[in-house]
Design an enzyme around this catalytic site. Structure first.
Site, PDB file in Angstrom:
ATOM      1  N   CYS A   1      44.686  37.447  28.587  1.00 15.10           N
ATOM      2  CA  CYS A   1      43.794  36.534  27.874  1.00 15.10           C
ATOM      3  C   CYS A   1      42.522  37.291  27.545  1.00 15.10           C
ATOM      4  O   CYS A   1      42.420  38.488  27.821  1.00 15.10           O
ATOM      5  CB  CYS A   1      43.512  35.290  28.696  1.00 15.10           C
TER       6      CYS A   1
ATOM      7  N   ARG B   1      45.438  40.372  33.345  1.00 19.48           N
ATOM      8  CA  ARG B   1      45.815  39.349  34.327  1.00 19.48           C
ATOM      9  C   ARG B   1      47.306  39.304  34.684  1.00 19.48           C
ATOM     10  O   ARG B   1      47.998  38.323  34.404  1.00 19.48           O
ATOM     11  CB  ARG B   1      45.332  37.966  33.862  1.00 19.48           C
TER      12      ARG B   1
ATOM     13  N   ARG C   1      37.928  23.007  28.404  1.00 15.74           N
ATOM     14  CA  ARG C   1      38.905  23.304  29.456  1.00 15.74           C
ATOM     15  C   ARG C   1      38.260  23.217  30.832  1.00 15.74           C
ATOM     16  O   ARG C   1      38.961  23.074  31.832  1.00 15.74           O
ATOM     17  CB  ARG C   1      39.469  24.714  29.269  1.00 15.74           C
TER      18      ARG C   1
ATOM     19  N   ASP D   1      33.180  34.008  38.064  1.00 15.29           N
ATOM     20  CA  ASP D   1      33.039  32.833  37.189  1.00 15.29           C
ATOM     21  C   ASP D   1      31.575  32.428  36.966  1.00 15.29           C
ATOM     22  O   ASP D   1      31.316  31.489  36.205  1.00 15.29           O
ATOM     23  CB  ASP D   1      33.825  31.642  37.768  1.00 15.29           C
TER      24      ASP D   1
ATOM     25  N   LYS E   1      37.972  21.932  38.916  1.00 11.47           N
ATOM     26  CA  LYS E   1      39.158  22.277  38.119  1.00 11.47           C
ATOM     27  C   LYS E   1      40.060  23.239  38.896  1.00 11.47           C
ATOM     28  O   LYS E   1      41.264  23.048  38.987  1.00 11.47           O
ATOM     29  CB  LYS E   1      38.727  22.923  36.799  1.00 11.47           C
ATOM     30  N   ASN E   2      39.453  24.277  39.460  1.00 11.43           N
ATOM     31  CA  ASN E   2      40.262  25.316  40.090  1.00 11.43           C
ATOM     32  C   ASN E   2      40.871  24.886  41.424  1.00 11.43           C
ATOM     33  O   ASN E   2      41.760  25.558  41.939  1.00 11.43           O
ATOM     34  CB  ASN E   2      39.442  26.603  40.282  1.00 11.43           C
TER      35      ASN E   2
ATOM     36  N   ILE F   1      35.999  42.204  38.761  1.00 14.55           N
ATOM     37  CA  ILE F   1      37.245  41.431  38.922  1.00 14.55           C
ATOM     38  C   ILE F   1      38.108  41.470  37.654  1.00 14.55           C
ATOM     39  O   ILE F   1      39.300  41.706  37.722  1.00 14.55           O
ATOM     40  CB  ILE F   1      36.950  39.951  39.294  1.00 14.55           C
TER      41      ILE F   1
HETATM   42  C1  UD1 Z   1      41.280  32.365  39.585  1.00 15.92           C
HETATM   43  C2  UD1 Z   1      40.418  31.319  38.896  1.00 15.92           C
HETATM   44  C3  UD1 Z   1      39.453  32.004  37.922  1.00 15.92           C
HETATM   45  C4  UD1 Z   1      38.637  33.069  38.643  1.00 15.92           C
HETATM   46  C5  UD1 Z   1      39.557  34.027  39.404  1.00 15.92           C
HETATM   47  C6  UD1 Z   1      38.783  35.019  40.276  1.00 15.92           C
HETATM   48  C7  UD1 Z   1      41.852  29.379  38.803  1.00 15.92           C
HETATM   49  C8  UD1 Z   1      42.672  28.456  37.972  1.00 15.92           C
HETATM   50  N1  UD1 Z   1      41.288  30.412  38.164  1.00 15.92           N
HETATM   51  O1  UD1 Z   1      42.050  33.025  38.592  1.00 15.92           O
HETATM   52  O2  UD1 Z   1      38.609  31.013  37.381  1.00 15.92           O
HETATM   53  O3  UD1 Z   1      37.881  33.804  37.716  1.00 15.92           O
HETATM   54  O4  UD1 Z   1      40.444  33.288  40.275  1.00 15.92           O
HETATM   55  O5  UD1 Z   1      37.952  34.356  41.163  1.00 15.92           O
HETATM   56  O6  UD1 Z   1      41.675  29.165  39.994  1.00 15.92           O
HETATM   57  N2  UD1 Z   1      45.720  40.348  39.806  1.00 15.92           N
HETATM   58  C9  UD1 Z   1      46.755  41.258  39.756  1.00 15.92           C
HETATM   59  N3  UD1 Z   1      48.024  40.832  40.070  1.00 15.92           N
HETATM   60  C10 UD1 Z   1      48.283  39.543  40.419  1.00 15.92           C
HETATM   61  C11 UD1 Z   1      47.223  38.624  40.471  1.00 15.92           C
HETATM   62  C12 UD1 Z   1      45.947  39.052  40.161  1.00 15.92           C
HETATM   63  O7  UD1 Z   1      46.559  42.442  39.430  1.00 15.92           O
HETATM   64  O8  UD1 Z   1      49.457  39.212  40.678  1.00 15.92           O
HETATM   65  C13 UD1 Z   1      44.344  40.786  39.492  1.00 15.92           C
HETATM   66  C14 UD1 Z   1      43.770  40.086  38.255  1.00 15.92           C
HETATM   67  O9  UD1 Z   1      44.144  40.723  37.071  1.00 15.92           O
HETATM   68  C15 UD1 Z   1      42.300  40.151  38.541  1.00 15.92           C
HETATM   69  C16 UD1 Z   1      42.213  40.013  40.053  1.00 15.92           C
HETATM   70  O10 UD1 Z   1      43.496  40.362  40.545  1.00 15.92           O
HETATM   71  O11 UD1 Z   1      41.791  41.423  38.172  1.00 15.92           O
HETATM   72  C17 UD1 Z   1      41.845  38.620  40.545  1.00 15.92           C
HETATM   73  O12 UD1 Z   1      42.676  37.663  39.924  1.00 15.92           O
HETATM   74  P1  UD1 Z   1      43.038  36.266  40.587  1.00 15.92           P
HETATM   75  O13 UD1 Z   1      42.174  36.066  41.793  1.00 15.92           O
HETATM   76  O14 UD1 Z   1      44.499  36.179  40.773  1.00 15.92           O
HETATM   77  O15 UD1 Z   1      42.585  35.252  39.457  1.00 15.92           O
HETATM   78  P2  UD1 Z   1      43.292  33.907  39.014  1.00 15.92           P
HETATM   79  O16 UD1 Z   1      43.979  33.272  40.178  1.00 15.92           O
HETATM   80  O17 UD1 Z   1      44.087  34.157  37.784  1.00 15.92           O
END
Ligand code: UD1
Length: 421
Positions: A117, A122, A400, A308, A22-23, A330
């Site tokens: 969420c 996030r 999902r 995850d 999915k990811n 995380i």
């Molecule tokens: C993706 C995965 C999710 C997984 C996560 C971490 C998908 C669709 N989802 O989510 O399943 O749990 O990676 O491995 O691939 N953050 C910020 N600012 C930003 C972006 C992120 O502060 O602009 C923080 C987030 O709040 C979080 C951390 O960085 O604490 C990691 O988030 P991120 O790696 O971006 O997760 P996703 O891409 O949303």
């Protein structure tokens, strides 16, 4: 609303095929917006999130053809408008991944701001900062991010992410493929899904190197072309079934999986007492009837232990021998499922981002509520090691992310059934 009814029983045993990731599929579907020719994507899992991404592309007028095996041919060049509406973004945060591709290809994008969420706030500041560094003008109003490209085309830039972000790396990586000149991403995410996305972009004609390391270099090209791409297997789905087999003291063989993407998970399963074997595209696990031993860990970006997989290991620890300490670094609110597990007789205390789990032989079945995708999977595992019936509510979260979850568990000998209320 559908629920899953599970009667806890003996060990799981059998063999299943791992679905497409999915990811990896979500950013790859978003990346098709960059191309001037049709892209054919295969090995997509049948999941709500994939349907939502397809609906999002359709809502923008992008032409696409879907066949009965869920191979999708998408012609990004036919996109007629560049807005990702609130109604779709609110159901799937990963919709933000169309921002970079739309902006880079069409010079503008309007994407509803994804909210927080269940697992945390996030933010997407790193996505926006990266695009701004490439010359994008970004405004946020009325709940929408509006990005434009005043000079017609994005410009290559040196971008250092404040933290490791999977989505942020993906969004900026995709945008950089059509930017003018070189972009260097530092402190980039190294997840296998980033490598899969980069490989797809390279097949489309992008010039990328260093993917899989913390520094990715992209030399922008004027146009991207067509290709056929098969999405990588889902390492989190695979890990979930391995943990379910371990928690139930069973055995399992997974087909169509790259064991290299699961190193941190396999190490912990071995520490729990599992006998693991693997070949190029399979993994087998055998507990030989033994109760798992408690395993402690801290979630970190890849190649460390994945957030995850935290909830599923917490479920296994709940019935393991000994005491485990699990730290979630995380997402701020990702230990919520522990409260539901305690209602099933688990002994878990949470202090800040750390859970202390004292294993008990078996849990007791109870009605429980799923709060997010991986938490739901952990409640299914808890149900499999509980005496009596467990009814997992709000399983739209599971749909999902887990393809054919009942069928796969049934084929492993579980007593599991979907019921409608
Ligand atoms: C993706 C995965 C999710 C997984 C996560 C971490 C998908 C669709 N989802 O989510 O399943 O749990 O990676 O491995 O691939 N953050 C910020 N600012 C930003 C972006 C992120 O502060 O602009 C923080 C987030 O709040 C979080 C951390 O960085 O604490 C990691 O988030 P991120 O790696 O971006 O997760 P996703 O891409 O949303």
């Amino acid at each position: 609303m559908d629920k899953l009814l599970i009667r806890g029983g003996g060990p799981l045993s059998g063999e299943i095929r791992v679905s497409g990731s999915k990811n990896a599929a979500l950013p790859i579907l978003a990346a098709t917006l960059l191309s001037s020719e049709p892209i054919r994507v295969s090995n997509l899992p049948h999941l709500h999130d994939i349907t939502t991404m397809i609906a999002l592309l359709r809502s923008m007028g992008t032409e696409l053809l879907v066949d009965e095996k869920l191979c999708v041919e998408i012609n990004g060049a036919t996109t007629k408008q560049t807005t990702a509406p609130y109604e779709l973004v609110k159901t799937m945060r990963a919709s933000i991944l169309v921002l970079g591709p739309l902006l880079a290809h069409f010079g503008r994008a309007r994407v509803s701001f994804p909210g927080g969420c269940a697992i945390g706030s996030r933010p997407v500041d790193q996505h926006l900062r990266g695009l701004e560094a490439m010359g994008a003008q970004i405004e946020v109003d009325e709940g929408y991010i509006t990005a434009t490209c005043p000079n017609g085309r994005l410009k290559g830039a040196h971008i250092l992410f404040d933290m490791v972000t999977v989505g942020g790396t993906e969004n900026v990586l995709m945008a950089a493929c059509l930017a003018e000149g070189r972009t260097v991403l530092e402190n980039a995410a190294r997840e296998p899904e980033i490598i899969d996305l980069a490989n797809c972009l390279i097949a489309m004609g992008a010039k990328i190197s260093g993917h899989g390391s913390a520094t990715i270099t992209i030399d922008g090209v004027e146009k991207l072309g067509g290709c056929s791409y098969s999405v990588m297997p889902d390492r989190i789905e695979a890990g979930t079934y391995l943990v379910a087999a371990a928690a139930t003291r069973g055995n399992i063989k997974l087909r169509d999986i790259d064991p290299n993407t699961l190193d941190a998970v396999l190490v912990k399963l071995e520490e729990a007492g599992a006998k693991i074997e693997h070949g190029e595209d399979w993994i087998s696990l055998d507990m030989e009837g033994r109760r798992p031993k408690a395993v402690s860990f801290k979630t970190v970006p890849y190649p460390g232990f994945p957030t995850d997989m935290q909830a599923q290991f917490t479920a296994m620890n709940a019935v393991a021998e000994g005491v485990a300490k699990v730290s979630e670094t995380i997402f701020e609110n990702r230990l919520i499922q522990t409260h539901e597990m305690n209602r099933m007789g688990a002994n878990i205390s949470v202090d800040g981002n750390t859970a202390l789990i004292t294993g008990t032989e078996r849990l007791k079945g109870a009605p429980v509520m799923a709060s997010d995708l991986r938490a739901s999977a952990s409640l299914v595992i808890a149900g499999l090691v509980a005496d009596g019936e467990t009814l997992v509510d709000r399983i739209y979260h599971i749909d999902r992310g887990y393809e054919c979850i009942e069928e796969k568990f049934l084929s492993l000998g579980a007593d599991i059934r979907r019921v409608s209320s």
